[in-house]
Structures are given as C-alpha cells and as structure tokens.
Enzyme design. Structure first.
Site, mmCIF file in Angstrom:
data_model
loop_
_atom_site.group_PDB
_atom_site.id
_atom_site.type_symbol
_atom_site.label_atom_id
_atom_site.label_comp_id
_atom_site.label_asym_id
_atom_site.label_seq_id
_atom_site.Cartn_x
_atom_site.Cartn_y
_atom_site.Cartn_z
ATOM 1 N N ASP A 41 0.840 -1.191 0.000
ATOM 2 C CA ASP A 41 0.000 0.000 0.000
ATOM 3 C C ASP A 41 0.886 1.256 0.000
ATOM 4 O OD1 ASP A 41 -2.262 1.887 0.889
ATOM 5 O OD2 ASP A 41 -3.287 -0.048 0.972
ATOM 6 N N HIS B 281 -3.596 5.960 3.897
ATOM 7 C CA HIS B 281 -4.374 4.820 3.432
ATOM 8 C C HIS B 281 -3.826 3.491 3.950
ATOM 9 C CE1 HIS B 281 -5.832 1.874 0.402
ATOM 10 N NE2 HIS B 281 -6.900 2.664 0.337
ATOM 11 N N ASN C 253 -13.949 0.608 -6.691
ATOM 12 C CA ASN C 253 -15.000 1.551 -6.291
ATOM 13 C C ASN C 253 -15.733 2.208 -7.451
ATOM 14 O OD1 ASN C 253 -14.123 1.137 -3.655
ATOM 15 N ND2 ASN C 253 -12.745 2.885 -3.693
ATOM 16 N N SER D 244 -11.332 -0.639 -0.349
ATOM 17 C CA SER D 244 -10.035 -0.674 0.334
ATOM 18 C C SER D 244 -10.199 -0.967 1.810
ATOM 19 C CB SER D 244 -9.327 0.678 0.213
ATOM 20 O OG SER D 244 -8.592 0.786 -0.960
#
Length: 414
Positions: A145, A177, A277, A357
């Site tokens: 990530d 994130h 998404n 996520s």
C-alpha cells in the site's frame, strides 16, 4: 495504480494486444508510444525463468540505454526500466524476454468507522480474544500500500521487515491509506484507539504507493516480489489498490503483475484484494479479476448489526446493502464492511473513510485468524474457509447489479 479509498486506474498502452489496459503480448515492431495516461517511457520486462535478472538487466542497460529501476528475482524474473519505445521494441525481440509491458498508474481504494469489527463478529472469535488485554495474533500480514505509520502506538509493525518500493524515502506512510488498512487488519487490543480483526498481527509495511496514493505497476510488482521472497514468514498480503485490466491464465505470460501474484500464491501467500470503487464489474479491474486472490466487495453498515436499521453517518448509502460505489460480479469472492470505517491513520492518528479498500483488510484479518488456528493452510483452503464461514444475513436489494448474493465475512468460528 491507486489505493481504493479513491479510484484505481492503470494504463498500459503499448503492446501488440491491450486488454483492459494490461499488455497481453510483447511489444511488436512499430508499437505506438505510451499515451498520456501511462508512465511515459517506463516499462516492465519479464524474463524467462532460466534468465538471471541482474545480469540481463545490466546487459540491456548497456546495449539499449535502459535505465533500470527494480530488479525482480522471486515472484517473477525481470526488471523495470525507463527507455525509449525503440529500445523496448528491441528488448522484446530478445529470446530471454517473455513480456515487455508499459508501466502504468495504480491508486488507493478508500472512500470514506469500525462497526466493521462488530459486523464481522470478530469479538466472538476465540483467536482474536478481544478483551483489552493486548494478546496478539501470531500471524504476519503484508500491507502492500502507501506504507504504514512505522511507530503508530496502536499497531504491531515489523519495522525490520519494512520495504519501500516507491519513490519515497522510506516505508513510512505519507498518505494515511496504508495505515488505515493496517489498523483494520490488526490494531492492538490494548484499550486505546481502535481494535482490528486480528489484534496485534505483525504488520509488514510494503510501500508501493506515494503520498498522493498512487504509484506504478512496476513498484507494485516490486512489493509482490518482496513478499514472495519472504513467503516463509509472511502468510497474508493485502492489496487495497488496483487499476483497469482483465484476467489471464497463470503461465500465459500476458500480464507481469498476474504472473507475480500467481507465483506468490503458489509460494503459500494468501492475497486479499479490493474489488474497486467504480460500481462496475470487477472483471474489468485488476488484481480484483484474478482467480488466485480473494476479491472483496463492500457492505454499507452503520450500526454493526443486520436488519437495515442503522442511520447513515459519513455517507448516505442504504444500511445493510452493498455499498453504492462497490464493484461487483462473478470475480467477487466475499463481502465485508467498507463504509464509514474508523481505523488508524498516519502520525499516530485515526480517521474514518470508506471504500472496498476498507473491506479487503477485514478479510485479511479474517484470513490471519484462520491461519493462526490452521498454520500452513493453502491460500485456496483459506479462501474456502472464509466463504464457508460467511453469512448471507444482509439485505439483498432489488436490482442488485451482481445477480448473486456473496457471503458476508463472519469470523466468529475462527
């Protein structure tokens, strides 16, 4: 590539055949130059298994002016480099080369706290043992990530195992994130902050995304390569990121990222990935489309309970239904909470965001709980166990674009 707190996008425009943004063949003579959506002049070169990555990369650098970046040795053989399109065409003709793939952009998947721990029934798991006593789940989980806050007081970070594949200076998180993902997986059960699905699991930060939440596929492959090199220690890897692309068969050598993940899974690492998404079919997005991973869609849940009675908080989704942004389709393997999820954040903080996520790390935590009780279980066995333990106790709205009701994560029996 970006994390899935926002939207993932990847472009691989130069190839004999482009499928959904991913190069499906080596570059032919006269291939077009990279377009504006790609990392201009950046390529991923995948070599045959018998080739020595460092020596071939060095040879290509001398002969063709390739500026070598990452050298891959474990998940795949090969390297990334910046070079002219002419050099890429010439390198593609080398008999040791399987694939020359234009690099692209990947991003995070967050959109918007944890009610998710309640909804996944983590507090009922005897392995999780959530009671504020700070007993830690003995499993290693890689977070591929934007990095992880290396000294966050609510995380068990394996700083010695941290890896930076991005353009940043270290594996420390400059976006937030990755730290959020890590907290959902394994935030400490210490009475402070939040608690994760698998409290205290050892987090391996593998930074492949920059401070903006995006990065290149070559950086992501570097992360997968690192996880594969440590597959004797790392049991689970979470990828809450992705981009446009389609599936291919392991061994077809049409997609370097897929080949890397195929070999990493074969080495025993269970991969959980965000579905994306875009409110689209996950078949159009990678790594979500790959069969070897566990692809996770997002449930909107505002009260941690079934029944559809929770009042919206940070978003206006309908409680107890698939999140309105979530990708769907046959490639989705399981669903988990992904709306208004509270978790750890960079600089020792906490934040509430949404996205597939946020759903994927719930499942990564579930995989960690299962593996704590079944050490050595194969990735396929882990996937089947998670699906079998799942529930369908959520509202299946009329007009659900999926057409099938995925199992919802339930770790109470682990």
């Amino acid at each position: 590539m970006r994390a899935f707190a926002k939207r993932l996008r990847a472009v691989f425009p130069v190839a004999a055949l482009v499928t959904g943004g991913l190069v499906a063949a080596t570059l032919p003579a006269g291939a077009a130059p990279a377009d504006a959506g790609s990392s201009a002049g950046s390529y991923i070169v995948m070599l045959r298994a018998t080739a020595d990555s460092p020596s071939v990369a060095a040879e290509h650098s001398r002969a063709h002016g390739a500026s070598v970046g990452h050298v891959y040795r474990s998940a795949i053989r090969g390297y990334s480099a910046r070079m002219s399109s002419t050099a890429a065409e010439r390198i593609a003709r080398d008999s040791r080369v399987l694939l020359v793939q234009a690099d692209g952009v990947a991003t995070t998947t967050a959109q918007s706290t944890p009610t998710g721990i309640d909804r996944a029934n983590a507090e009922l798991s005897s392995t999780a043992g959530i009671d504020g006593a700070d007993e830690r789940v003995d499993v290693d989980v890689a977070v591929i990530d934007s990095g992880v806050d290396l000294d966050h007081p609510d995380l068990n970070v394996n700083t010695a195992g941290a890896m930076n594949c991005s353009k940043g200076n270290s594996a420390d998180d400059g976006n937030g994130h990755g730290t959020h993902v890590a907290g959902t997986i394994g935030a400490l059960d210490n009475g402070d902050g939040v608690v994760g699905v698998a409290p205290g699991a050892r987090i391996w930060p593998v930074r492949v995304l920059g401070n903006s939440g995006s990065g290149s596929w070559s950086d992501v492959i570097c992360g997968v390569d690192y996880v594969t090199a440590n597959a004797d220690k790392i049991e689970v890897a979470n990828m809450s990121l992705g981009g446009s692309g389609t599936d291919s068969a392991c061994g077809s050598n049409k997609d370097a990222l897929h080949e890397a993940i195929c070999r990493s899974v074969a080495a025993g690492v269970t991969y959980t990935v965000a579905a994306g998404n875009e409110a689209d079919d996950s078949a159009n997005h990678v790594p979500a489309a790959y069969d070897e991973v566990i692809t996770v869609s997002a449930l909107a849940d505002f009260d941690g309970r079934p029944g559809g009675e929770g009042a919206p908080t940070c978003r206006t989704d309908v409680d107890d239904t698939i999140a309105d942004f979530s990708n769907h389709g046959a490639d989705v393997d399981i669903m988990a909470p992904g709306v208004c999820i509270e978790s750890t954040w960079m600089r020792g903080g906490y934040n509430t965001i949404s996205g597939t996520s946020m759903a994927a790390p719930h499942v990564a935590g579930g995989a960690a709980l299962y593996l704590a009780g079944h050490p050595g279980a194969s990735p396929g066995t882990v996937k089947s166990a998670l699906q079998s333990a799942g529930t369908t106790d959520y509202t299946w709205p009329a007009g659900d674009p999926d057409g099938s009701k995925e199992k919802l994560l339930d770790v109470s029996s682990f």
